[in-house]
Design an enzyme around this catalytic site. Structure first.
Site, mmCIF file in Angstrom:
data_model
loop_
_atom_site.group_PDB
_atom_site.id
_atom_site.type_symbol
_atom_site.label_atom_id
_atom_site.label_comp_id
_atom_site.label_asym_id
_atom_site.label_seq_id
_atom_site.Cartn_x
_atom_site.Cartn_y
_atom_site.Cartn_z
ATOM 1 N N PHE A 96 0.812 -1.225 0.000
ATOM 2 C CA PHE A 96 0.000 0.000 0.000
ATOM 3 C C PHE A 96 0.843 1.272 0.000
ATOM 4 C CE2 PHE A 96 -1.563 -3.062 3.330
ATOM 5 C CZ PHE A 96 -2.216 -3.889 2.434
ATOM 6 N N CYS A 97 1.977 1.241 -0.675
ATOM 7 C CA CYS A 97 2.877 2.406 -0.738
ATOM 8 C C CYS A 97 3.298 2.869 0.654
ATOM 9 C CB CYS A 97 2.237 3.557 -1.511
ATOM 10 S SG CYS A 97 1.978 3.213 -3.250
#
Length: 822
Positions: free
Chosen positions: A411-412
């Site tokens: 998720f970055c």
């Protein structure tokens, strides 16, 4: 028994969910990725644009004034006003963050190089925040990263600047209001401690001995989607956000909120665009910036139509969301999503396999006991009965099959991912060297997860969504008898201001499904002992449609079998349609008539239609149109086959405005190879020219499937794998060890095993979806969704010009150890 509070009344939830009827049976659980927009919002925006004339605000004062009004409305949404905060419109959170670091003055005096300030960031920040360090380094600022636990310990410590030296630089600390990884809410009431220097001890020694001015950059993108940011109570210097996270629309628009008293420190913006200067000489290094602060930062024409839509966004949200908690819609959303996530957490917490092994590994920083510390997000991985992890890609395929939308990966947020998965820096680098990249499907390396599963709730989600998700987990991944569970829904009773209503009791009865014990995922491959023959040839003229089965022989072309995956169906936006989106495609069954030189399309209940095979390119380009699309990231040049067949396909699939596209003969799409290897041309197939399926392996798999609801015979199960070359032999699984194959007079090279997705769970006769065989493939191969082998054509063994491959041809397989089996 789980006791929960129901926030939004059932009648109100019915009204809310009616705004999202387009979801159908899809369960959307990725609100942290993007909030969904309600139907009435788009309707009201459309009506507004149709009845009003909005011009460039540099031209039209009315439009400019309207934008200023909206600027005030957004500030009001955060309980502040233009006297305290300035709102700068940006393209999103990322640009807002970048704008701060580019403009931030780390040195109080330009000549005081020794006392340049520091950029301090939490290791668990989003990538877009971590990336700011590169620009800070360019400005000679010290860069400091702080671990999660250290950060929490330090910022909750009261501090006071005590040094007699007061000429320190300006320091900027960046942290999220809410983690986008797992929904943990970081303290906002500690901002005063930060500004008083509680982080001083994390700076270089000489900077610890002087007083620095501290500024707080709050990444609020994840937080404001479902929580109330009250800027009257907490006042960070800078706040970044994106509007689609809140309203679902518009994308490409965000904001930077700047505290008025901190405007002076954003003095180093270099670039200036249209609308940001009061005076300019193009032939002399001279320009004067706008006097109004936000106008200095909004380069060029604003995205004024998107900004104008924010008025409708606010109106719609305030109309459809009841003010249950503290008479505030965002507080209501916060409590609603929190209790949904808590319900899911409670149900998964006790989920165990038959042998007692916990089925879920959570990655949390709170236990859902305090809404001020946790948002409506749950992050975890699944664990098998033997304690090994189930890869998130395997889970993703099953979720897609059940029409459940979730987010998987890191998720970055590399820092949070690394911390929760207990990976060292060396582990992260080793994974990269092993081929893992951010956003890919490599979910396990050495049986360790490279990412996780994130479930996040929005105001439109319900307890029924929780039930659907839990039932999918129990049916597909947990080797246990599902328990009957009770959920008690109480009315919310926090304060007298809250509107009360009667609760009710809902019973959740999960399906009882028989699951096979997984004793060993190591596959024993038997030795070769008997002959192999090519039993059947199948081609799929239209990508993702039904097979054309060939009884005798078929020609080999430069891209694979002639006419195999030479056509595809595209939607009105040019994107290729597949069975994943429309299972009815499998019932379009093409036939190739070489004598009549036509392709005939058949579909149950419709009159067949035919299209020519041998129109010259000139004729096709004259009567059709050249178009472009994509297959597996490759740009494809194709020819539109006309309106008649397009209408026929649209009616058959019950989707408007579909087109049939034929791959252009001069399209040179090729198989991905290493630089020093010859590249093989590809049709519209996903990854290789040919796919080989061993019927013995299909039979072996069929015997492993224990789901009584799955009734496919051997032929129907074989059809699900959509192979070109169907072979018969006595041994199962041996094809996984082959290096190359000689079929009759033709040699093929093995290009690897075929990765599988939910497509194999579509009955190719009826279009119905099932859980099998994907679940059993995952069980038997240790989570590796591989079945069948890819081949590329090498040439004829005797160097002849023969290009016909015949059924019942004998097969010689060359194993990886160079032994030839017959």
């Amino acid at each position: 028994m789980t006791v929960l509070s129901q926030i939004i009344k059932p009648d109100d939830m019915i009204k809310i969910t009616s705004e999202f009827a387009r979801l159908g049976d899809r369960c959307y659980l990725d609100n942290a990725g993007a909030t969904l927009y309600p139907k009435s919002l788009i309707t009201s925006i459309n009506e507004d644009l149709l009845k009003n004339v909005y011009m460039n605000p540099h031209t039209d004062k009315n439009t400019k004034d309207y934008i200023e009004q909206i600027r005030c409305l957004i500030l009001k949404h955060f309980n502040t006003d233009p006297s305290t905060y300035t709102l700068i419109f940006t393209s999103g959170t990322t640009q807002a963050l970048k704008l701060v670091i580019e403009s931030f003055q780390f040195m109080k005096n330009e000549d005081d190089d020794l006392n340049c300030g520091s950029f301090v960031y939490l290791e668990d920040n989003h990538t877009s925040v971590v990336g700011l360090r590169e620009l800070a380094v360019d400005k000679d600022a010290e860069v400091v990263h702080i671990a999660h636990e250290d950060f929490l310990n330090v910022i909750n410590t009261k501090a006071k600047q005590t040094s007699k030296y007061t000429n320190g630089g300006n320091c900027l600390v960046a942290y999220p209001a809410q983690s986008n990884f797992n929904g943990f809410k970081y303290p906002l009431n500690c901002i005063e401690n930060i500004k008083n220097g509680c982080l001083n001890n994390h700076l270089k020694k000489h900077l610890c001995e002087i007083n620095s001015d501290w500024y707080v950059l709050l990444d609020a993108a994840a937080y404001v989607a479902t929580s109330k940011l009250d800027l009257a109570k907490v006042q960070p210097d800078f706040v970044s956000l994106s509007f689609y996270k809140i309203f679902g629309f518009p994308t490409g628009l965000g904001a930077l909120l700047v505290k008025k008293s901190s405007e002076n420190v954003l003095s180093q913006k270099r670039y200036f665009g249209g609308g940001t200067v009061d005076a300019l000489l193009s032939n002399e290094h001279y320009h004067i910036k706008r006097e109004i602060f936000h106008e200095r930062f909004e380069d060029g024409s604003l995205s004024f139509l998107s900004i104008i839509s924010l008025k409708q966004c606010l109106d719609t949200m305030y109309r459809i969301i009841p003010r249950i908690i503290h008479d505030d819609i965002m507080e209501t959303i916060s409590y609603h999503t929190f209790y949904l996530a808590k319900d899911l957490y409670c149900q998964l917490l006790d989920l165990r396999h038959r042998n007692g092994t916990k089925a879920i590994k959570f990655y949390l920083d709170s236990d859902f006991s305090d809404i001020t510390k946790q948002g409506g997000v749950l992050t975890f991985n699944l664990v098998r009965e033997d304690g090994t992890y189930i890869g998130f890609s395997e889970f993703q395929h099953m979720a897609d099959l059940f029409n459940i939308s979730v987010r998987t990966g890191c998720f970055c947020n590399s820092g949070s991912c690394q911390r929760h998965l207990h990976m060292s820096n060396k582990d992260m680098k080793d994974m990269y060297n092993a081929g893992h990249r951010c956003g890919d499907e490599v979910d396990l390396i050495n049986e360790k997860p490279t990412g996780a599963i994130r479930i996040s709730f929005g105001y439109y989600n319900t307890f029924e969504d929780v039930d659907k998700f839990v039932n999918m987990i129990c049916r597909c991944f947990v080797n246990a008898k599902a328990r009957k569970q009770k959920r008690i829904i109480n009315h919310f009773v926090e304060t007298p201001k809250i509107k009360h209503y009667n609760g009710n009791v809902n019973k959740i009865i999960n399906e009882q499904i028989y699951f096979k014990n997984v004793d060993d995922v190591l596959i024993n491959i038997p030795p070769m002992s008997t002959k192999i023959i090519l039993k059947e040839i199948c081609i799929f003229p239209i990508k993702s449609c039904g097979a054309f089965k060939i009884l005798s022989g078929w020609n080999i072309g430069p891209k694979g079998f002639e006419y195999d995956r030479e056509w595809m169906i595209v939607k009105d936006n040019g994107v290729c349609l597949t069975q994943k989106q429309n299972t009815r495609m499998c019932m379009i069954r093409p036939q190739i008539d070489l004598k009549q030189k036509v392709m005939i399309l058949n579909f149950p209940g419709k009159t067949p239609i035919s299209i020519p095979l041998e129109n010259s390119i000139n004729e096709v380009q004259k009567n059709g149109s050249l178009c472009h699309s994509k297959v597996c990231t490759d740009m494809i040049k194709g020819i539109d086959c006309g309106d008649e067949v397009a209408d026929w396909i649209s009616e058959a699939l019950e989707v408007s405005f579909l087109r049939l596209i034929r791959q252009s003969s001069n399209d040179n799409r090729s198989l991905k190879k290493k630089k020093d290897e010859d590249k093989k041309l590809l049709s519209l197939s996903n990854q290789a020219q040919y796919l080989l399926i061993n019927k013995a392996t299909v039979k072996w798999l069929s015997e492993k499937i224990k789901d009584p609801l799955f009734t496919d015979d051997l032929n129907h199960l074989t059809d699900r794998f959509r192979g070109n070359l169907i072979i018969e032999m006595e041994q199962e699984l041996l094809e996984r060890e082959w290096h190359s194959v000689i079929i009759g007079n033709h040699e093929f090279k093995v290009e690897g095993q075929c990765p599988r997705c939910q497509m194999v769970c579509i009955d190719q006769q009826t279009g119905e979806k099932t859980v099998e065989p994907l679940r059993t493939i995952a069980e038997q191969f240790g989570g590796k969704l591989r079945f069948g082998i890819y081949l590329s054509y090498v040439g004829t063994v005797n160097k002849s010009d023969d290009r016909t491959l015949k059924t019942y041809s004998p097969i010689k397989a060359i194993l990886n150890d160079d032994n030839i089996s017959r």
